[in-house]
Design a protein around this motif. Structure first.
Motif, PDB file in Angstrom:
ATOM      1  N   ASN A  23      95.187 106.857  59.655  1.00  0.00           N
ATOM      2  CA  ASN A  23      95.764 105.988  58.627  1.00  0.00           C
ATOM      3  C   ASN A  23      94.821 104.818  58.410  1.00  0.00           C
ATOM      4  O   ASN A  23      94.055 104.462  59.300  1.00  0.00           O
ATOM      5  N   VAL A  24      94.871 104.227  57.233  1.00  0.00           N
ATOM      6  CA  VAL A  24      94.058 103.049  56.948  1.00  0.00           C
ATOM      7  C   VAL A  24      94.788 102.155  55.956  1.00  0.00           C
ATOM      8  O   VAL A  24      95.382 102.629  54.992  1.00  0.00           O
ATOM      9  N   LEU A  31      89.460  96.097  56.974  1.00  0.00           N
ATOM     10  CA  LEU A  31      89.982  97.454  56.911  1.00  0.00           C
ATOM     11  C   LEU A  31      90.628  97.723  58.259  1.00  0.00           C
ATOM     12  O   LEU A  31      90.003  97.533  59.303  1.00  0.00           O
ATOM     13  N   ARG A  32      91.880  98.172  58.252  1.00  0.00           N
ATOM     14  CA  ARG A  32      92.617  98.385  59.500  1.00  0.00           C
ATOM     15  C   ARG A  32      92.874  99.888  59.671  1.00  0.00           C
ATOM     16  O   ARG A  32      93.746 100.453  59.016  1.00  0.00           O
ATOM     17  N   PHE A  33      92.091 100.511  60.552  1.00  0.00           N
ATOM     18  CA  PHE A  33      92.185 101.948  60.778  1.00  0.00           C
ATOM     19  C   PHE A  33      93.056 102.262  61.986  1.00  0.00           C
ATOM     20  O   PHE A  33      93.066 101.511  62.961  1.00  0.00           O
ATOM     21  N   GLN A  63      89.603  97.656  63.583  1.00  0.00           N
ATOM     22  CA  GLN A  63      89.479  96.772  62.430  1.00  0.00           C
ATOM     23  C   GLN A  63      88.006  96.536  62.078  1.00  0.00           C
ATOM     24  O   GLN A  63      87.225  96.083  62.915  1.00  0.00           O
ATOM     25  N   VAL A  64      87.660  96.850  60.839  1.00  0.00           N
ATOM     26  CA  VAL A  64      86.305  96.617  60.336  1.00  0.00           C
ATOM     27  C   VAL A  64      86.384  95.425  59.388  1.00  0.00           C
ATOM     28  O   VAL A  64      86.990  95.507  58.317  1.00  0.00           O
ATOM     29  N   ALA A  71      89.272  94.592  49.335  1.00  0.00           N
ATOM     30  CA  ALA A  71      90.133  95.421  48.485  1.00  0.00           C
ATOM     31  C   ALA A  71      89.313  96.434  47.697  1.00  0.00           C
ATOM     32  O   ALA A  71      89.731  97.583  47.509  1.00  0.00           O
ATOM     33  N   ASP A  72      88.132  96.003  47.216  1.00  0.00           N
ATOM     34  CA  ASP A  72      87.263  96.913  46.466  1.00  0.00           C
ATOM     35  C   ASP A  72      86.720  98.018  47.368  1.00  0.00           C
ATOM     36  O   ASP A  72      86.631  99.179  46.969  1.00  0.00           O
ATOM     37  N   VAL A  73      86.343  97.634  48.595  1.00  0.00           N
ATOM     38  CA  VAL A  73      85.844  98.621  49.554  1.00  0.00           C
ATOM     39  C   VAL A  73      86.966  99.601  49.909  1.00  0.00           C
ATOM     40  O   VAL A  73      86.739 100.814  50.007  1.00  0.00           O
TER      41      VAL A  73
END
Length: 610
Positions: A23-24, A31-33, A63-64, A71-73
């Motif tokens: 999930n991400v 970014l929270r994976f 977390q990256v 948001a764009d990434v």
């Protein structure tokens, strides 16, 4: 090629590929994976990419940290991995604490940007009316206020949708539960159910719809299993809505609202004991909360207060942390002669002004303990002023400069705005001066002094003795990746056998975290050492730690610095491995481990060469 396509492909490759992603989601900067196997992720490769600030392991997530364009990434990432809105995320095994933080993030983070945007609109509406563009009695003011206020008024609908998605329920059922609780004709009126008189209001609330969705989810799951497929599509939501909304409105809502009021009253009572002290502690620790990714908890508490019409004082005290951070970065930019560091300071300063402090935090201050301490001190000063002046959050807003409208009430706007500007200037100036004076950089010998010979250089700096009794291991054995990779300096890990920390040399206490779990020292030659007791022990909030010294105090080699309850910390479920690193390792040619195995205080632990 799309703007972030290359970066996204690099991230996917170095977190173990698409198949390793359960999930991400994303927040303001990260970014929270949730990954199947975090060991497959290449932390070092990710950290070395210029488009990534750092990598964190927190709250059961990988977390990256990207920055304010996350948001764009994320959008590009979703397209690349083929994730759909309706896709049901997989789950990984997490501890209870991790599950709680993950649940909070999943429910609130997806809508946080819009929440802040609507808060900004409300704040700007107050400013526009204050400067005379229109009056608060005008129809234009009414329209703009409706645009900003609608999100808060119908917040249960949004929260219902997010909650349902997070707990794998039909998200539209969650949305309808929220809408039913907000229905105007049954809110704030006297109703009678089976002899029970009730007058409840659920517009703008948070917890009633969440708990009601948790009631609805197992009912929906059960009905989907037992009902024939020919009627399941319409009978399941029919029964779920009738049962959950009825119980939610009559029973769950009143209980949860009362509990929410109790939590709010308790927090406000603590704040009322000493607004200045509360402001100092909260603002000083805010960057620590950000580092561990738990600041969202306080944002949720603020939402609860605002939903009940109560201006929130806690978030009101952290508004100026961004300006303290930006002041430190500007001072470093002016003082340093390192071209690479100067180039990093420019974007970090700009992003900090607008509330995105991660580039400054992870890229500049956290590896320089003195500067990090200065930013925390500056933040604490701003918190003291905020508490004294009684700043409060009246609506959600942006961050940094764009967070100021959150502090503006509908009345007495001019006075509060002036106080806010003064507090911002005081915070920036004091922090800048402290950082400018205290910043030190590894300098070359002056022309008037003879340069040290190669032999003399290899013998300096000297030795650092062990601050703790225990078993020594290489730094790579650290269970915290930020330390294990050497990103925060070279050193080692000690498995303590007793809860006592002693000074490794004659020097000065630079940092004493309010939670007592970490101490930063510097000796007369400028060698900076960080002693960090335990992994994630900051979350204990100072419990079981008993500092014996304070910031600025001169200490002697072997002096007792800190006592901690070793067994109590273990019983709380925390690892007690203690990290000892030379935080300015880049200023030296070599920092090496002198011995492994058993060690006692005053034994040589590290050898440092100039």
């Amino acid at each position: 090629m799309k703007k972030y396509e290359e970066l996204v492909k690099f991230i996917i490759k170095n977190i173990g590929g698409k198949n390793n992603i359960l999930n991400v989601t994303h927040c303001v900067t990260r970014l929270r994976f949730q990954l199947k196997d975090e060991s497959k992720a290449n932390d070092e490769a990710l950290k070395n990419n210029s488009g990534i600030i750092t990598v964190m392991h927190s709250a059961g997530q990988y977390q990256v940290v990207i920055g304010n364009h996350v948001a764009d990434v994320y959008s590009e990432l979703v397209n690349e991995i083929g994730l759909k809105e309706s896709q049901e995320p997989s789950q990984k095994k997490m501890k209870i604490k991790e599950k709680a933080l993950d649940l909070i993030s999943g429910i609130f983070m997806p809508s946080l940007s819009l929440l802040c945007a609507c808060g900004m609109i409300k704040g700007l509406n107050i400013i526009f009316s204050f400067v005379g563009l229109y009056t608060q009695e005008s129809d234009l003011y009414l329209l703009i206020n409706a645009i900003g206020d609608c999100f808060f008024y119908f917040f249960p609908i949004v929260i219902g949708y997010n909650t349902a998605k997070k707990i794998n329920m039909n998200p539209y059922t969650g949305m309808i539960i929220g809408a039913a609780l907000c229905y105007p004709t049954i809110n704030g009126v006297d109703l009678n159910f089976f002899g029970l008189n009730l007058n409840a209001t659920y517009t703008s609330t948070v917890l009633p719809v969440i708990i009601t969705c948790f009631l609805a989810a197992p009912i929906e799951k059960f009905l989907n299993k037992v009902l024939p497929s020919v009627i399941r599509s319409f009978m399941t939501p029919t029964i779920v809505l009738l049962v959950s909304v009825t119980v939610g409105f009559i029973l769950i809502g009143p209980i949860v609202n009362a509990a929410s009021q109790g939590i709010s009253d308790a927090l406000l009572a603590v704040y009322a004991l000493s607004p200045v002290l509360a402001g100092i502690l909260f603002a000083t620790l805010w960057q620590v909360f950000v580092i561990f990714g738990v600041h969202i908890t306080f944002i949720v508490l603020c939402m609860m207060n605002l939903s009940m019409g109560i201006p929130d004082p806690l978030l009101g005290s952290q508004v100026f942390v961004a300006f303290a951070t930006s002041a430190v970065v500007l001072a470093i930019f002016i003082r340093t002669k390192n071209k690479e560091l100067r180039s990093a300071c420019i974007p970090a300063f700009i992003s900090s002004i607008f509330g995105i402090t991660e580039p400054a935090l992870y890229g500049i201050t956290i590896t320089r303990p003195v500067m990090f301490a200065v930013s925390c001190i500056g933040s604490g000063i701003s918190g003291a002023i905020s508490g004294f002046l009684g700043f409060r959050y009246y609506q959600m807003a942006g961050i940094g400069l764009l967070e100021i409208p959150a502090l503006l009430p509908t009345t007495n706007t001019g006075t509060v705005l002036l106080q806010v500007v003064i507090c911002m200037i005081i915070t920036f100036v004091i922090t800048f001066v402290l950082a400018f004076v205290l910043y030190k950089e590894n300098t070359q010998p002056s022309p008037s002094q003879p340069s040290p010979s190669i032999e003399e250089t290899s013998k300096s700096y000297g030795e650092i003795s062990s601050p703790i009794k225990g078993e020594v291991k290489p730094l790579s054995a650290a269970k915290d990746d930020a330390f294990a990779t050497g990103a925060l300096g070279k050193g080692c890990v000690i498995m303590p056998e007793e809860g006592k920390v002693y000074s490794p040399f004659d020097g000065t206490v630079l940092v004493m975290f309010p939670t007592g779990h970490a101490i930063g020292l510097v000796d007369d030659k400028g060698c900076e050492v960080l002693i960090h007791v335990g992994i994630n022990t900051v979350q204990l909030g100072g419990k079981h730690f008993f500092p014996k010294v304070k910031i600025g105090e001169k200490v002697k080699k072997g002096q007792f610095l800190l006592e901690f309850d070793l067994e109590a910390i273990k019983e709380e479920g925390y690892d007690t491995d203690t990290i000892v690193v030379v935080s300015n390792s880049k200023d030296y040619s070599e920092v090496s481990l002198s011995k492994e195995g058993e060690i006692v205080p005053q034994d040589c632990l590290l050898t440092v060469k100039g």
